[in-house]
Design a protein around this motif. Structure first.
Motif, mmCIF file in Angstrom:
data_model
loop_
_atom_site.group_PDB
_atom_site.id
_atom_site.type_symbol
_atom_site.label_atom_id
_atom_site.label_comp_id
_atom_site.label_asym_id
_atom_site.label_seq_id
_atom_site.Cartn_x
_atom_site.Cartn_y
_atom_site.Cartn_z
ATOM 1 N N GLU A 44 -7.261 16.641 -1.567
ATOM 2 C CA GLU A 44 -7.318 15.352 -2.259
ATOM 3 C C GLU A 44 -5.932 14.721 -2.342
ATOM 4 O O GLU A 44 -4.944 15.415 -2.596
ATOM 5 N N ASP A 48 -6.300 9.507 -5.026
ATOM 6 C CA ASP A 48 -7.724 9.759 -5.199
ATOM 7 C C ASP A 48 -7.993 10.603 -6.441
ATOM 8 O O ASP A 48 -8.964 10.368 -7.162
ATOM 9 N N LYS A 51 -7.614 8.279 -9.524
ATOM 10 C CA LYS A 51 -8.781 7.393 -9.660
ATOM 11 C C LYS A 51 -9.996 8.155 -10.163
ATOM 12 O O LYS A 51 -10.701 7.707 -11.063
ATOM 13 N N ARG A 52 -10.268 9.318 -9.563
ATOM 14 C CA ARG A 52 -11.430 10.120 -9.920
ATOM 15 C C ARG A 52 -11.368 10.593 -11.365
ATOM 16 O O ARG A 52 -12.317 10.431 -12.138
#
Length: 140
Positions: A44, A48, A51-52
């Motif tokens: 990852e 990302d 954001k996740r």
């Protein structure tokens, strides 16, 4: 868990001079105030992950994500983390919601220098460093 350091990602989200923090409920840092964030998963990107984690924890959608800094956090014999601090922007009208009530009691906006005590160790290290979020502010 082995003796290898783990990677955490903390996300700085500001509204003016206020930053979003939450009171942790997990075993690690229970009752301490921390940024939204979590563990970097295999393969990852930092963006990302930021954001996740923010979406999972608060429901906020982030834009303009960028790297701010990192700290090396050794919690005695208990754990060792490298914490990557990312910064992102959220819609001014959107409100942070507690979406993982087993991990976070509340989300609050507070001035950077007035984060309630106790503070989660990686965030404490960031505050004690020469990091000043306002000087790095990028206007949209």
């Amino acid at each position: 868990m082995g003796r290898e350091p783990r990677v955490g990602v903390g996300v700085l989200i500001f509204r003016g001079e206020n930053v979003l923090v939450g009171r942790r409920l997990g075993a690690h840092g229970r009752g301490e105030f921390a940024l939204p964030g979590g563990h970097l998963e295999f393969g990852e990107s930092w963006e990302d992950c930021a954001k996740r984690e923010v979406l999972e924890e608060t429901g906020l959608q982030l834009s303009n994500l960028r790297f701010e800094t990192a700290v090396n956090s050794v919690f005695g014999e208990a754990a060792h983390y490298v914490t990557i601090f990312m910064r992102g922007d959220a819609d001014e009208a959107a409100e942070a919601r507690v979406l993982e009530p087993d991990k976070c009691e509340e989300w609050i906006w507070v001035p950077w220098h007035d984060i309630p005590r106790p503070i989660f160790f990686p965030l404490q290290l960031l505050q004690e460093s020469d990091y000043e979020p306002i000087k790095w502010k990028i206007d949209p």
